[in-house]
Motif scaffolding. Structure first.
Motif, PDB file in Angstrom:
ATOM      1  N   ILE A   1       0.834  -1.203   0.000  1.00 55.66           N
ATOM      2  CA  ILE A   1       0.000   0.000   0.000  1.00 55.66           C
ATOM      3  C   ILE A   1       0.870   1.255   0.000  1.00 55.66           C
ATOM      4  N   VAL A   2       1.932   1.260   0.782  1.00 53.19           N
ATOM      5  CA  VAL A   2       2.837   2.411   0.798  1.00 53.19           C
ATOM      6  C   VAL A   2       3.464   2.592  -0.579  1.00 53.19           C
ATOM      7  N   PHE A   3       3.861   1.508  -1.221  1.00 54.18           N
ATOM      8  CA  PHE A   3       4.445   1.583  -2.561  1.00 54.18           C
ATOM      9  C   PHE A   3       3.443   2.144  -3.567  1.00 54.18           C
ATOM     10  N   ILE A   4       2.208   1.663  -3.519  1.00 48.24           N
ATOM     11  CA  ILE A   4       1.177   2.128  -4.444  1.00 48.24           C
ATOM     12  C   ILE A   4       0.916   3.630  -4.253  1.00 48.24           C
ATOM     13  N   PHE A   5       0.787   4.066  -2.998  1.00 52.16           N
ATOM     14  CA  PHE A   5       0.552   5.485  -2.746  1.00 52.16           C
ATOM     15  C   PHE A   5       1.752   6.334  -3.153  1.00 52.16           C
ATOM     16  N   THR A   6       2.957   5.807  -2.978  1.00 50.48           N
ATOM     17  CA  THR A   6       4.153   6.535  -3.393  1.00 50.48           C
ATOM     18  C   THR A   6       4.160   6.745  -4.897  1.00 50.48           C
ATOM     19  N   VAL A   7       3.842   5.694  -5.651  1.00 52.22           N
ATOM     20  CA  VAL A   7       3.786   5.800  -7.114  1.00 52.22           C
ATOM     21  C   VAL A   7       2.688   6.782  -7.518  1.00 52.22           C
ATOM     22  N   PHE A   8       1.533   6.711  -6.847  1.00 56.19           N
ATOM     23  CA  PHE A   8       0.427   7.617  -7.156  1.00 56.19           C
ATOM     24  C   PHE A   8       0.836   9.076  -6.942  1.00 56.19           C
ATOM     25  N   ILE A   9       1.432   9.366  -5.801  1.00 55.58           N
ATOM     26  CA  ILE A   9       1.863  10.740  -5.516  1.00 55.58           C
ATOM     27  C   ILE A   9       2.912  11.187  -6.533  1.00 55.58           C
ATOM     28  N   TYR A  10       3.799  10.295  -6.923  1.00 52.84           N
ATOM     29  CA  TYR A  10       4.825  10.627  -7.909  1.00 52.84           C
ATOM     30  C   TYR A  10       4.188  10.978  -9.258  1.00 52.84           C
ATOM     31  N   VAL A  11       3.202  10.187  -9.678  1.00 57.09           N
ATOM     32  CA  VAL A  11       2.522  10.452 -10.952  1.00 57.09           C
ATOM     33  C   VAL A  11       1.762  11.776 -10.884  1.00 57.09           C
ATOM     34  N   VAL A  12       1.077  12.023  -9.794  1.00 56.08           N
ATOM     35  CA  VAL A  12       0.353  13.286  -9.635  1.00 56.08           C
ATOM     36  C   VAL A  12       1.340  14.460  -9.660  1.00 56.08           C
ATOM     37  N   ASP A  13       2.491  14.297  -9.031  1.00 55.89           N
ATOM     38  CA  ASP A  13       3.507  15.338  -9.037  1.00 55.89           C
ATOM     39  C   ASP A  13       3.998  15.611 -10.456  1.00 55.89           C
ATOM     40  N   ILE A  14       4.219  14.581 -11.224  1.00 58.72           N
ATOM     41  CA  ILE A  14       4.658  14.758 -12.619  1.00 58.72           C
ATOM     42  C   ILE A  14       3.593  15.507 -13.418  1.00 58.72           C
ATOM     43  N   ILE A  15       2.334  15.140 -13.223  1.00 56.62           N
ATOM     44  CA  ILE A  15       1.237  15.793 -13.950  1.00 56.62           C
ATOM     45  C   ILE A  15       1.168  17.277 -13.582  1.00 56.62           C
ATOM     46  N   PHE A  16       1.174  17.578 -12.284  1.00 52.69           N
ATOM     47  CA  PHE A  16       1.110  18.984 -11.871  1.00 52.69           C
ATOM     48  C   PHE A  16       2.327  19.767 -12.336  1.00 52.69           C
ATOM     49  N   ASN A  17       3.471  19.136 -12.297  1.00 56.20           N
ATOM     50  CA  ASN A  17       4.698  19.785 -12.743  1.00 56.20           C
ATOM     51  C   ASN A  17       4.599  20.129 -14.242  1.00 56.20           C
ATOM     52  N   ALA A  18       4.078  19.191 -15.035  1.00 53.29           N
ATOM     53  CA  ALA A  18       3.916  19.435 -16.459  1.00 53.29           C
ATOM     54  C   ALA A  18       2.891  20.548 -16.731  1.00 53.29           C
ATOM     55  N   LEU A  19       1.786  20.509 -15.971  1.00 50.23           N
ATOM     56  CA  LEU A  19       0.743  21.535 -16.159  1.00 50.23           C
ATOM     57  C   LEU A  19       1.246  22.921 -15.751  1.00 50.23           C
ATOM     58  N   LEU A  20       1.963  22.987 -14.648  1.00 51.55           N
ATOM     59  CA  LEU A  20       2.423  24.275 -14.169  1.00 51.55           C
ATOM     60  C   LEU A  20       3.583  24.823 -14.994  1.00 51.55           C
ATOM     61  N   SER A  21       4.330  23.979 -15.644  1.00 47.81           N
ATOM     62  CA  SER A  21       5.437  24.468 -16.477  1.00 47.81           C
ATOM     63  C   SER A  21       4.920  25.109 -17.765  1.00 47.81           C
ATOM     64  N   LYS A  22       3.670  24.837 -18.129  1.00 45.59           N
ATOM     65  CA  LYS A  22       3.080  25.429 -19.327  1.00 45.59           C
ATOM     66  C   LYS A  22       2.508  26.814 -19.049  1.00 45.59           C
ATOM     67  N   LEU A  23       2.478  27.220 -17.817  1.00 41.41           N
ATOM     68  CA  LEU A  23       1.926  28.543 -17.496  1.00 41.41           C
ATOM     69  C   LEU A  23       2.876  29.623 -17.865  1.00 41.41           C
TER      70      LEU A  23
END
Length: 66
Positions: free
Chosen positions: A44-66
């Motif tokens: 469960i910790v591994f799954i949540f870690t991967v999830f947070i990492y993916v969300v971070d990548i998505i937000f990072n990509a979205l915010l870099s386009k601003l």
């Protein structure tokens, strides 16, 4: 003063007698149960870690386009 010391000593002895009584009531889990539940926690910790990492990548990509 001596009466206070005796009362404190009596309270401490009573406390540790209660701790000893409660310690005897503990039921420890079997080794297999501990191993399985530890595996679930790690997964469960591994799954949540991967999830947070993916969300971070998505937000990072979205915010870099601003």
């Amino acid at each position: 003063m001596n009466d206070t010391f005796e009362t404190a000593k009596k309270n401490i002895v009573t406390y540790f007698k209660g701790v000893r009584t409660e310690w005897g009531k503990i039921t420890w889990p079997e080794k297999n149960q501990v191993v399985v539940e530890t595996g679930f926690v790690v997964a469960i910790v591994f799954i949540f870690t991967v999830f947070i990492y993916v969300v971070d990548i998505i937000f990072n990509a979205l915010l870099s386009k601003l």
